[in-house]
Design a protein around this motif. Structure first.
Motif, PDB file in Angstrom:
ATOM      1  N   THR A   1      44.651  -3.155  -9.759  1.00 20.19           N
ATOM      2  CA  THR A   1      43.731  -2.203  -9.133  1.00 20.19           C
ATOM      3  C   THR A   1      42.391  -2.875  -8.872  1.00 20.19           C
ATOM      4  N   GLY A   2      41.750  -2.438  -7.819  1.00 20.85           N
ATOM      5  CA  GLY A   2      40.439  -2.978  -7.500  1.00 20.85           C
ATOM      6  C   GLY A   2      39.350  -2.295  -8.287  1.00 20.85           C
ATOM      7  N   PRO A   3      38.108  -2.674  -8.055  1.00 19.49           N
ATOM      8  CA  PRO A   3      37.003  -2.045  -8.785  1.00 19.49           C
ATOM      9  C   PRO A   3      36.837  -0.586  -8.377  1.00 19.49           C
ATOM     10  N   ALA A   4      36.378   0.221  -9.298  1.00 21.40           N
ATOM     11  CA  ALA A   4      36.121   1.620  -8.995  1.00 21.40           C
ATOM     12  C   ALA A   4      34.985   1.725  -7.984  1.00 21.40           C
ATOM     13  N   PRO A   5      35.136   2.573  -6.965  1.00 17.23           N
ATOM     14  CA  PRO A   5      34.116   2.630  -5.913  1.00 17.23           C
ATOM     15  C   PRO A   5      32.879   3.401  -6.340  1.00 17.23           C
ATOM     16  N   ARG A   6      31.794   3.107  -5.684  1.00 20.50           N
ATOM     17  CA  ARG A   6      30.567   3.864  -5.891  1.00 20.50           C
ATOM     18  C   ARG A   6      30.594   5.089  -4.995  1.00 20.50           C
ATOM     19  N   ILE A   7      30.243   6.235  -5.559  1.00 21.85           N
ATOM     20  CA  ILE A   7      30.189   7.476  -4.793  1.00 21.85           C
ATOM     21  C   ILE A   7      28.751   7.695  -4.348  1.00 21.85           C
TER      22      ILE A   7
ATOM     23  N   ARG B   1      40.500   8.307  -8.859  1.00 25.83           N
ATOM     24  CA  ARG B   1      40.947   9.584  -8.291  1.00 25.83           C
ATOM     25  C   ARG B   1      39.818  10.336  -7.612  1.00 25.83           C
ATOM     26  N   LEU B   2      38.570  10.056  -7.964  1.00 24.93           N
ATOM     27  CA  LEU B   2      37.468  10.836  -7.417  1.00 24.93           C
ATOM     28  C   LEU B   2      37.345  10.720  -5.901  1.00 24.93           C
ATOM     29  N   PRO B   3      37.448   9.530  -5.295  1.00 20.39           N
ATOM     30  CA  PRO B   3      37.348   9.470  -3.834  1.00 20.39           C
ATOM     31  C   PRO B   3      38.370  10.359  -3.127  1.00 20.39           C
ATOM     32  N   ASP B   4      39.567  10.468  -3.681  1.00 21.24           N
ATOM     33  CA  ASP B   4      40.584  11.335  -3.097  1.00 21.24           C
ATOM     34  C   ASP B   4      40.166  12.798  -3.161  1.00 21.24           C
ATOM     35  N   GLN B   5      39.367  13.150  -4.160  1.00 22.15           N
ATOM     36  CA  GLN B   5      38.908  14.522  -4.320  1.00 22.15           C
ATOM     37  C   GLN B   5      37.657  14.815  -3.488  1.00 22.15           C
TER      38      GLN B   5
END
Length: 479
Positions: A33-39, A390-394
């Motif tokens: 998995t890649g790095p968690a994205p910034r929101i 999962r947050l970007p998908d939400q």
């Protein structure tokens, strides 16, 4: 038999593909998995109308659409009178059955002509109305939304029809093991006097009439407890006059306190297994749990990661154990329903009848293991990334963003939650997981509900000696 050139060519192609597949070495490890994205969402613009209605604008101008969510605290199922269980969801369902002088068909036609969708619902802590429409049709659709929320007609004929539909659903529920298990679990964890322990019955549903619905609407739907969230191609300067015109005349009609008090959290003294007999059941429905935590818990992030490892993902310990290792269930999971008060922690599965006792034993094995066994760094990192990614998908659509902000408004969570979410999830440590597991997973103080064929499962459950077994009847929980 003669073969065509095409047949010969196809056969040669397949043979060549098979040979190439045998010669090629396929990957044997999954991609990392890649790095968690910034929101990074745009800052919300906030306005408040003179009547107390709060308005939140979040600009997302990629498409000419507007998603609107009206969140009304004080109109959820946790706010309905104890003797009128089901009233909040019934009232929410009735809002678009006739409003502002239009009947249900006329409302539906008007929305169709605008290409708009409008829905209403009630959760535990708030009611919602959701609108989705092209920006050019927003003014007209907003007026329809205002009629539905603030000026419903509650036609007698539609009240009678919807009440009969719900009575039919209750009649069917006596044969639905999943519904029986859910009702029994809520009742046994919280008790009939607690709003989280109540559920609709035939008696409370028969009492749903126009007067009761109108009274609940007048008492619960108030502008000072409501927030309208607008996401999409929005402009506060242009839209605020439209919103003032649509909702500015809305006034509280009911008397008494505007919001019910947060209910106290009950305790479960010791683990008890309640066996609810359903002769001939195809499988057994299992629920295990106890009161959990409120949404504003400071342990929110650690609980998300811990429960992901325990039962909130396909590769979780519970699902791996009951589905993959033993093949007793299509799926096993756990969840925390975080509400204004302490909602339930629930571990659940539908399992093969002949594995009911073994499944209960394995549930408790995993509930205890998450408390006593340290997680590996690989497990921890996988769970953190699962939660963070999962947050970007939400937040993918304007409707998703509106829903997320609606939840934040319901529970009084600062919107900066979304921007700091990934950072705080990735900061959860193994020590955090051990601490919250020991504090918020309590296998020794749990309610265990098993709905199944007593003649086939009782002896095994008693022999398993997980907890004292009490036999209850379906009629205690679906009535």
């Amino acid at each position: 038999m003669m073969r065509t050139l095409a047949t010969v060519a196809a056969g040669a192609a397949l043979a060549g593909f098979a040979g190439a597949a045998q010669a090629q070495t396929f990957p044997t490890t999954p991609p990392s998995t890649g790095p968690a994205p910034r929101i990074d969402l745009p800052d919300a613009v906030r306005r408040t109308l003179p009547n107390g209605l709060k308005v939140v604008y979040i600009a997302q101008r990629e498409l000419p659409v507007v998603s609107a969510v009206m969140v009304t605290r004080g109109a959820g199922t946790g706010d309905e009178p104890a003797a009128e269980a089901g009233l909040a969801s019934f009232t929410a369902s009735m809002l678009d059955e006739g409003a502002g002088g239009k009947n249900a068909l006329q409302l539906a036609d008007a929305l169709d002509l605008l290409g708009a969708s409008l829905s209403t619902s009630a959760g535990v802590d708030a009611a919602q109305a959701n609108l989705y429409v092209l920006k050019q049709n927003f003014p007209a659709a907003l007026r329809l939304m205002a009629d539905v929320v603030t000026r419903p007609d509650f036609p007698e004929r539609e009240v009678d029809r919807l009440r009969q539909e719900r009575l039919t659903q209750l009649a069917r529920a006596k044969d639905e093991a999943t519904t029986i298990a859910n009702y029994a679990f809520s009742s046994l964890v919280y008790g009939a006097g607690h709003p989280y322990g109540r559920y609709p019955t035939v008696a409370t549903t028969q009492g749903l009439n126009r007067a009761a619905v109108a009274a609940f609407h007048a008492r619960g739907y108030r502008p000072e407890n409501s927030t309208l969230i607008l996401v999409g191609d929005v402009n506060p300067a242009q839209m605020n006059p439209l919103i003032d015109a649509a909702f500015g005349s809305w006034r509280a009609q009911g008397t008494g306190p505007s919001l019910t008090a947060t209910p106290p959290t009950p305790t479960v003294a010791r683990t008890t297994l309640y066996l609810i007999d359903k002769p001939g059941a195809a499988q057994s429905e299992i629920r295990i749990g106890h009161p959990g935590v409120a949404r504003n818990t400071p342990d929110y992030y650690a609980l998300l990661v811990m429960n992901t490892l325990l039962g909130a993902s396909f590769t979780s310990r519970l699902n791996t154990n009951l589905r993959e290792t033993h093949g007793w269930a299509y799926g096993a999971s756990s969840s925390y329903q975080m509400l204004r008060g302490a909602g339930p922690f629930t571990a659940r599965a539908g399992v093969q009848t002949n594995a009911t006792d073994s499944s209960v034993v394995e549930f408790f094995k995993e509930l205890n293991r998450i408390r006593t066994e340290d997680v590996t760094e690989a497990e921890l990192d996988k769970a953190r990334r699962y939660v963070a990614l999962r947050l970007p998908d939400q937040l993918e659509t304007t409707q998703d963003i509106a829903a997320q902000y609606g939840s934040l408004e319901t529970y009084g969570i600062n919107p900066s939650f979304l921007e700091t979410y990934v950072e705080r999830v990735m900061a959860v440590t193994a020590a955090d997981l051990r601490r919250v597991a020991n504090q918020y997973v309590r296998p020794g103080q749990s309610v265990v509900v098993v709905v199944g064929d007593r003649s086939k499962v009782e002896a095994g459950l008693r022999a398993a000696n997980v907890a004292n077994v009490e036999v209850r009847d379906v009629s205690e929980f679906v009535k």
